[in-house]
Design a protein around this motif. Structure first.
Motif, PDB file in Angstrom:
ATOM      1  N   CYS A  24      -8.063   2.769   6.446  1.00  0.00           N
ATOM      2  CA  CYS A  24      -6.771   2.783   5.753  1.00  0.00           C
ATOM      3  C   CYS A  24      -6.940   3.049   4.270  1.00  0.00           C
ATOM      4  O   CYS A  24      -7.798   2.459   3.612  1.00  0.00           O
ATOM      5  CB  CYS A  24      -6.062   1.448   5.935  1.00  0.00           C
ATOM      6  SG  CYS A  24      -5.400   1.186   7.589  1.00  0.00           S
ATOM      7  N   ALA A  25      -6.087   3.931   3.755  1.00  0.00           N
ATOM      8  CA  ALA A  25      -5.948   4.072   2.310  1.00  0.00           C
ATOM      9  C   ALA A  25      -5.144   2.883   1.799  1.00  0.00           C
ATOM     10  O   ALA A  25      -4.853   1.947   2.552  1.00  0.00           O
ATOM     11  CB  ALA A  25      -5.264   5.403   1.998  1.00  0.00           C
ATOM     12  N   GLY A  26      -4.775   2.887   0.529  1.00  0.00           N
ATOM     13  CA  GLY A  26      -4.031   1.772  -0.037  1.00  0.00           C
ATOM     14  C   GLY A  26      -2.718   1.543   0.683  1.00  0.00           C
ATOM     15  O   GLY A  26      -1.889   2.447   0.775  1.00  0.00           O
ATOM     16  N   LEU A  27      -2.528   0.348   1.214  1.00  0.00           N
ATOM     17  CA  LEU A  27      -1.325   0.027   1.979  1.00  0.00           C
ATOM     18  C   LEU A  27      -0.244  -0.525   1.052  1.00  0.00           C
ATOM     19  O   LEU A  27      -0.508  -1.363   0.194  1.00  0.00           O
ATOM     20  CB  LEU A  27      -1.644  -1.013   3.060  1.00  0.00           C
ATOM     21  CG  LEU A  27      -2.510  -0.529   4.229  1.00  0.00           C
ATOM     22  CD1 LEU A  27      -3.059  -1.722   5.000  1.00  0.00           C
ATOM     23  CD2 LEU A  27      -1.719   0.375   5.158  1.00  0.00           C
ATOM     24  N   TYR A  28       0.973  -0.035   1.224  1.00  0.00           N
ATOM     25  CA  TYR A  28       2.112  -0.597   0.509  1.00  0.00           C
ATOM     26  C   TYR A  28       3.291  -0.653   1.466  1.00  0.00           C
ATOM     27  O   TYR A  28       3.279  -0.015   2.526  1.00  0.00           O
ATOM     28  CB  TYR A  28       2.464   0.240  -0.729  1.00  0.00           C
ATOM     29  CG  TYR A  28       3.104   1.578  -0.420  1.00  0.00           C
ATOM     30  CD1 TYR A  28       4.483   1.734  -0.471  1.00  0.00           C
ATOM     31  CD2 TYR A  28       2.330   2.689  -0.076  1.00  0.00           C
ATOM     32  CE1 TYR A  28       5.086   2.957  -0.191  1.00  0.00           C
ATOM     33  CE2 TYR A  28       2.918   3.906   0.205  1.00  0.00           C
ATOM     34  CZ  TYR A  28       4.298   4.041   0.151  1.00  0.00           C
ATOM     35  OH  TYR A  28       4.879   5.248   0.443  1.00  0.00           O
ATOM     36  N   GLY A  29       4.304  -1.443   1.125  1.00  0.00           N
ATOM     37  CA  GLY A  29       5.447  -1.568   2.023  1.00  0.00           C
ATOM     38  C   GLY A  29       6.543  -2.407   1.407  1.00  0.00           C
ATOM     39  O   GLY A  29       6.621  -2.571   0.183  1.00  0.00           O
TER      40      GLY A  29
END
Length: 405
Positions: A250-255
């Protein structure tokens, strides 16, 4: 008028004709219905697959309606180790059919937690309730672990069994190497195993694109190296146990709960301006919205159902289409908040003396663009919900706008 006992069938030209027609066409009808049944059994698999893709694509927008389940399908049960951001999303989407009429992917969804967290339609189990978890493992067809690896020297005091600290001689992955879980002994052959890793394993590639077959250049002392070690341990265990292994880098996770918008509101506008002005312009970083990452992981599970006994390990980069320097993402976040009158005070907050995190250090040293071609072609052929940070941050703002007013 004749009574029922007096009635007898008497041949007539009409009756004889009808009998002859029945005798002639019955074999034809039987053969036709047999062919229809065979065709239905062949096509159901592709139909179910298409319905599941529709369900995954609709997540976060709307759900398709009135698709009934086939109760004759074998039980499929999912266990998610670690109900953090990505683990919770995967569990929620997987369990959605339990409260709707959508085509089911799983009959039951489990998740482990340390905090007693509860999720609708997900059966949560305390991570240290090892006997309960062992019972769950033995019944599951799919297991996903989102818990990061831990260095051996930090393992002893990380968690406790009862009131006694763990004291293990070898430690990297807290699920695979946990002697109380005995995953090697309990997980059945052909079980699907998914491991959520990190693109930090690639290290510095001087801003060039990296794919799943690129050279590994991470610093041997970095968290990326630890993730790589955990990946290899899982792959070795999968080869030994006959499991179907998938690794998700995974690359940088945001949400909805963490993003550039959250950072600006928490730390103040001036703080972020000062921080980004000191960064080298043009250093690209890759990221992905958590909902797209969760959809990709679930799609990999469904594909594994169709590949039968294929136990070869498959690696996937989970990233969006647009690697972008952090300062550009923060500038766009500032613009969104400003347009909605949601910017925090311009007054800078007192500076903190905390040490920069390893992730913050990597932004300066590990220059790379993460390619997502394999993920899009194999897992999400219908496309990403949020192809770039722009669509993703707009969606985050819509979710949080009322709360932030």
């Amino acid at each position: 008028m004749m009574t029922p006992m007096e009635w007898r069938w008497r041949p007539s030209s009409g009756n004889v004709t009808f009998l002859l027609l029945v005798i002639i066409i019955s074999p034809l009808l039987a053969n036709s219905w047999t062919n229809i049944g065979v065709q239905s059994s062949i096509s159901y698999r592709s139909y179910r697959r298409s319905m599941q893709h529709m369900h995954l694509h609709s997540t976060g927008k709307h759900q398709f309606e009135n698709e009934s389940a086939n109760n004759n399908q074998p039980n499929t049960r999912l266990l998610v180790f670690g109900l953090g951001n990505i683990g919770t999303l995967v569990a929620k989407i997987a369990a959605t059919h339990l409260s709707s009429n959508s085509t089911p992917s799983f009959d039951r969804v489990y998740g482990t937690t340390r905090s007693g967290k509860e999720i609708e339609n997900v059966h949560t189990v305390q991570f240290d309730s090892y006997e309960d978890i062992r019972d769950v493992i033995s019944s599951c067809t799919h297991i996903l672990t989102t818990i990061p690896p831990i260095e051996a020297e930090n393992a002893t005091n990380t968690t406790f069994i009862g009131e006694q600290p763990r004291n293990w001689s070898h430690f990297c992955d807290p699920v695979l190497n946990n002697p109380s879980l005995r995953l090697h002994e309990i997980a059945k052959p052909n079980t699907w195993i998914g491991y959520v890793s990190s693109t930090s394993v690639y290290g510095n590639h001087d801003g060039n694109w990296v794919n799943e077959d690129s050279d590994i250049k991470c610093d041997p002392t970095s968290k990326g190296a630890l993730y790589l070690r955990a990946e290899n341990e899982w792959i070795d265990a999968a080869n030994s146990g006959g499991w179907k292994m998938n690794v998700f880098r995974c690359a940088g996770l945001y949400g909805d709960g963490r993003s550039a918008l959250h950072t600006i509101r928490k730390r103040g506008v001036q703080h972020e301006k000062n921080k980004t002005s000191n960064m080298k312009i043009g250093n690209p970083t890759s990221r992905i919205h958590e909902k797209d990452a969760a959809r990709a992981i679930l799609s990999a599970m469904l594909i594994s159902d169709e590949t039968g006994g294929d136990t070869s390990c498959k690696r996937y980069n989970l990233a969006d289409d647009n690697p972008t320097p952090r300062h550009e993402v923060m500038a766009f976040g500032h613009e969104l908040l400003d347009d909605s009158n949601l910017l925090p005070s311009e007054t800078p907050k007192p500076s903190s003396r905390r040490r920069p995190s390893e992730r913050e250090k990597r932004r300066k040293t590990d220059k790379k663009r993460v390619e997502n071609k394999r993920m899009k072609e194999s897992l999400l052929p219908e496309g990403l919900l949020y192809p770039t940070y722009r669509e993703g941050l707009k969606a985050v703002l819509d979710i949080n706008k009322e709360k932030w007013r």
